[in-house]
Design a protein around this motif. Sequence first.
Motif, PDB file in Angstrom:
ATOM      1  N   GLY A 192     -36.360  12.365  -5.128  1.00 54.37           N
ATOM      2  CA  GLY A 192     -35.640  11.550  -4.151  1.00 54.37           C
ATOM      3  C   GLY A 192     -34.183  11.342  -4.530  1.00 54.37           C
ATOM      4  O   GLY A 192     -33.398  10.846  -3.730  1.00 54.37           O
ATOM      5  N   PHE A 193     -33.832  11.726  -5.730  1.00 52.08           N
ATOM      6  CA  PHE A 193     -32.441  11.537  -6.174  1.00 52.08           C
ATOM      7  C   PHE A 193     -31.878  12.815  -6.790  1.00 52.08           C
ATOM      8  O   PHE A 193     -30.949  12.774  -7.585  1.00 52.08           O
ATOM      9  N   ILE A 194     -32.456  13.931  -6.421  1.00 58.32           N
ATOM     10  CA  ILE A 194     -31.995  15.197  -6.995  1.00 58.32           C
ATOM     11  C   ILE A 194     -30.569  15.476  -6.505  1.00 58.32           C
ATOM     12  O   ILE A 194     -30.207  15.157  -5.368  1.00 58.32           O
ATOM     13  N   SER A 195     -29.760  16.040  -7.370  1.00 56.79           N
ATOM     14  CA  SER A 195     -28.398  16.412  -6.991  1.00 56.79           C
ATOM     15  C   SER A 195     -28.049  17.734  -7.649  1.00 56.79           C
ATOM     16  O   SER A 195     -28.458  17.994  -8.788  1.00 56.79           O
ATOM     17  N   PRO A 196     -27.300  18.581  -6.945  1.00 58.18           N
ATOM     18  CA  PRO A 196     -26.862  19.828  -7.570  1.00 58.18           C
ATOM     19  C   PRO A 196     -25.783  19.578  -8.620  1.00 58.18           C
ATOM     20  O   PRO A 196     -25.498  20.451  -9.434  1.00 58.18           O
TER      21      PRO A 196
END
Length: 577
Positions: A332-336
């Motif tokens: 839910g908080f994944i970021s590249p």
Amino acid sequence: MRMSQLFGKTSKTEGADYKIASHRLLTQAGFIRESTAGRYYLLPLGLRVHDNIIKVVRKHMDAAGAQELVMPTLHPLELWQETNRTTTTGFELMKVADRRGAEFALGGTAEEMAVDLVRKFNISYKDLPFNIYQFSLKFRDEMRARGGLLRVREFVMKDAYSFGTEAQFKQTYQQMWDAYAAIFKELGLNTDVVAADNGYIGGEYCHEFVSESETGESRYFIDPASGYAAHEDVATFQIENKNVDEVLQEMKPVEAKRGTTMEDGVKLHDMPLWQQIKDVLYFDEATKRYVLAIIRGDFDVNETKLIQAAKAYDLRSATEEEIRDDLGSEPGFISPVAFAKKGKKSGHEVIIVTDRSLRTIRNAYGGANKKDADLLNINIDRDFKPDVEADIALAQPGMKSPDGGELIEKRGIEVGNIFQLGYHYSNLMNGAEYTDDSGKRQKYYMGCYGIGIGRTMAAIVEAHHDSKGIIWPEAIAPFKVYLARLGDEPQVVEAADNLYKDLTQKNVAVLYDDRDERPGGKFADADLMGIPYRLVVSERTISEDKFEVKARQSAQPQLVTKEEVIEILAPTSKGQV
RNA sequence: CGGGGUGUGGCGCAGUUGGCUAGCGCGCGGCGUUCGGGACGCCGAGGUCGGAGGUUCAAGUCCUCUCACCCCGACCA
């Protein structure tokens, strides 16, 4: 054929499990009978239709220059190993062994066999191009058979394989396209030709022939204005720019006590959905890599496109444990931005695939790889770099087609398929070569072309039936004429017998209902079986020395003389002696 | 493979809280009356209740395992 002797019976009661019209009607009318899930008996009536479909397909294949042959059903397993398809087919390969233990695959498609056959010959460029095909039983251990004949585990397929040069291929492909169009037209099916994904077959492009139907499994999009048509797997669309003129702002972390959905992000930051970044993490079981898909928040990831872009095979969603423990992020908080390059524990590589839609936004927002933490003003290139940039977005109804019109969603039954294979198989298989005009060995440029006969039969029923039963197009009806004899008075029997004999002698396929049934039952069966013409002989008709004729779809019968019956059902063309 | 559901004559079903020779409709066979949109009467045949094991004086009914099939999802002609 006398109906009193026909094997297979019609049934008045409907099977409760038959949810699909073609399944129910074909069973009720005595065309097919189920053996086990996905395996059917084709009864005499069904076989006649099946044969008629084959005749139509054969006629057009031959006209397009293809040549029919037959290949073995058991394929040496080594051939499938040569192309790595023992593990990567979309369907489960079924294997058998002979008494010496030699292993064979039950043929589910025959690219390897075709190539193996061709490489046994010394082929010169002068022999090219050629196209070989067969009608044969195909075995696919489908995970789930369904819908009567629509999706089965054993079925007859017409499969064709073309060999030639790259320059020749365009014409071959077009010939098959045209042949298919003619086949389905003659079979009474209106098909849409849609671009699709090649899947396990290999190659770069292909087209499906789809008969529009609610019961179909294929979802596709068309732009009626331009004629653009593409399967949902490959459908593309135009994307409008959003805030591309905005000045790049400095990226900043913020606290974000929110849920894990996109909506939660929109609410918390009070910013548009499209400005949010959607991150979806997959794992490819085949290449043992993580694939992080990054896309604009108002779009969804199309897994088929993603597989192509990432050169993956077998994607599944990454688990929460993998996201947290192996990659140090948070569901839910994944970021590249600063995403792990490798799994800490597993060592599995991560590749980042971004959708082209990320070029239409600036200063995006999204997770920060930590619980309750987001980033504002994320910008591609500056804050993260994709390994692959592609179109990985799922098309939706109402989007703008590549040609500018509106995408309309449709559903249909995939009855045929034409594939460009290119050098796929000739690269994988040794000796798939011919000699060119300068004496050099060259690889074949291939295509393959399939039509499921039984599925086509079901699709025709789906397209042609009413509340009373099937309505077969004349070209494939099991019989052209259904002849009902009402009553058993000698003069009625004699008149009916004679008419049956006369028509049969003129090569009209007649199903003669000589059963001791009441009229209502006979008419109901005739309608159920869907035979194009119905003839009635009864005391009433012979008292006027006439016969009754009615087309399946017309409400009004006509009383006509025998000569007229023959003229209608067995017209003699002018000039014929 | 994941989720949901169903298995009782050829087809559609009923069978209560376990209880007597397991029923009904359609279909099938015989006889008779009927005969232009699925007639009626009488007689009759047909069932290891999906399978195995268990509980019980007693199992279609309860328990365990198993198999088959249907529907929804991942896959295809």
